[in-house]
Design an enzyme around this catalytic site. Structure first.
Site, PDB file in Angstrom:
ATOM      1  N   HIS A   1      -3.571   7.545   1.826  1.00 58.31           N
ATOM      2  CA  HIS A   1      -3.914   6.189   1.409  1.00 58.31           C
ATOM      3  C   HIS A   1      -5.329   5.899   1.874  1.00 58.31           C
ATOM      4  CE1 HIS A   1      -3.982   1.962   0.839  1.00 58.31           C
ATOM      5  NE2 HIS A   1      -3.711   1.630   2.081  1.00 58.31           N
TER       6      HIS A   1
ATOM      7  N   CYS B   1       0.809  -1.219   0.000  1.00 60.68           N
ATOM      8  CA  CYS B   1       0.000   0.000   0.000  1.00 60.68           C
ATOM      9  C   CYS B   1       0.844   1.271   0.000  1.00 60.68           C
ATOM     10  CB  CYS B   1      -0.956   0.000   1.188  1.00 60.68           C
ATOM     11  SG  CYS B   1      -2.159  -1.362   1.155  1.00 60.68           S
TER      12      CYS B   1
ATOM     13  N   ASN C   1     -10.032  -0.056  -0.394  1.00 61.13           N
ATOM     14  CA  ASN C   1      -8.574   0.024  -0.345  1.00 61.13           C
ATOM     15  C   ASN C   1      -8.008  -0.539  -1.643  1.00 61.13           C
ATOM     16  OD1 ASN C   1      -5.839  -0.203   0.153  1.00 61.13           O
ATOM     17  ND2 ASN C   1      -6.065  -1.074   2.200  1.00 61.13           N
TER      18      ASN C   1
END
Length: 323
Positions: free
Chosen positions: A250, A113, A280
């Site tokens: 993020h 990520c 996500n």
């Protein structure tokens, strides 16, 4: 001094939209449960046969159109992904070929990520060093391919998508008023490997594996480390949270986003939030959110942005740039 200045942004989302309600028939969960713990309402899943490179190619073309330049003007591609098309060659080289780039170079970066801050920091260093003039930085993921669909704590959190940013070498004054990348901060700590990982791999199981996560531990580390990285990146250039026009975080979890902004003293009115619509998307989440924010007029030229992300490794990082 030479800065890496953004000149184009783009994104792509697969056509299939998966609402929270779709999970209710498959696992012990509910729309309310998912929203209350993550802020996610829906996400996009790639179609059968639709690869990470396909998503990246669409996002890259969108960024090129936004910049108004042909692919042949790009010197390099740095692509962040944890879900590549193949073990090798890199997904970036497939994008390079599809765009008709017959020169330059392309490679992948893997920091889960945190992949986009890592890729953007790498591209920035190459711009400043004079190794390239224009670089296409992409985050692209098909995390729907590595989910355990029986695990209600992880399968509802992730989605597929891609975002792309083009940066260009420009001569600037060397002050914080410059457009472009002003500061970067990268960190990792391998002792946290077991709280967020995929239980497969080429040299270990010879299988792809599926994602495993200890949610409470990840949440705890995410909030502290994201705030720390953001503040450190700002402090390097003598700035603070009050100076930031927009945090583009993020998009993993709305609670993490809110808590991190609170610690940094930045009101949610100055935080770009798209997690409710995309889930996500790992390395794709920052450029995807930034592209959405730019195209809806939220982020404007001259705005000071802080981007930050954390992922498996643990690896985390932040980039400060002026749009």
């Amino acid at each position: 001094m030479t800065r890496a200045v953004p000149i184009g942004i783009g994104h792509y989302l697969p056509a299939r939209v998966v609402e929270n309600a779709e999970f209710e028939a498959k696992i012990d969960t509910s729309d309310e449960w998912i929203r209350s713990r993550s802020g996610i309402e829906r996400r996009h899943f790639a179609a059968d046969g639709e690869l990470t490179s396909d998503l990246a190619i669409h996002a890259a073309k969108d960024a090129l159109n936004h910049a108004g330049i042909p692919a042949t003007d790009i010197d390099a591609i740095v692509l962040a992904t944890s879900t590549p098309d193949q073990t090798f060659p890199s997904t970036a080289t497939k994008v390079q070929a599809a765009l008709g780039m017959n020169g330059g170079f392309a490679f992948d970066v893997q920091a889960v990520c945190a992949g986009f801050p890592y890729a953007l920091s790498t591209a920035n260093a190459m711009i400043v060093a004079g190794q390239a003039k224009r670089i296409l930085v992409i985050g692209a993921e098909t995390f729907s391919r590595i989910m355990d669909w029986n695990d209600r704590t992880t399968s509802v959190l992730f989605g597929d998508g891609a975002g792309a940013l083009i940066i260009e070498a420009q001569e600037c004054e060397g002050t914080n008023a410059d457009r472009g990348i002003l500061s970067t901060e990268l960190k990792s700590d391998g002792k946290y490997n077991d709280i967020l990982y995929v239980d497969g791999g080429v040299s270990s199981t010879q299988t792809t594996g599926v994602l495993r996560m200890e949610g409470r531990e990840v949440f705890k580390h995410a909030v502290a480390k994201l705030a720390e990285a953001g503040e450190s990146a700002l402090e390097k250039i003598g700035l603070h949270g009050d100076d930031v026009d927009w945090i583009v975080p993020h998009q993993a979890n709305l609670r993490i986003i809110k808590k991190t902004a609170q610690i940094m003293g930045v009101p949610m009115e100055r935080v770009v939030v798209t997690v409710q619509d995309h889930g996500n998307t790992s390395a794709a989440s920052i450029p995807l959110a930034l592209s959405v924010a730019v195209k809806r007029g939220q982020v404007k030229q001259g705005d000071l942005l802080l981007t930050e992300a954390i992922g498996g490794g643990l690896a985390w990082g932040a980039v400060v740039l002026r749009w």
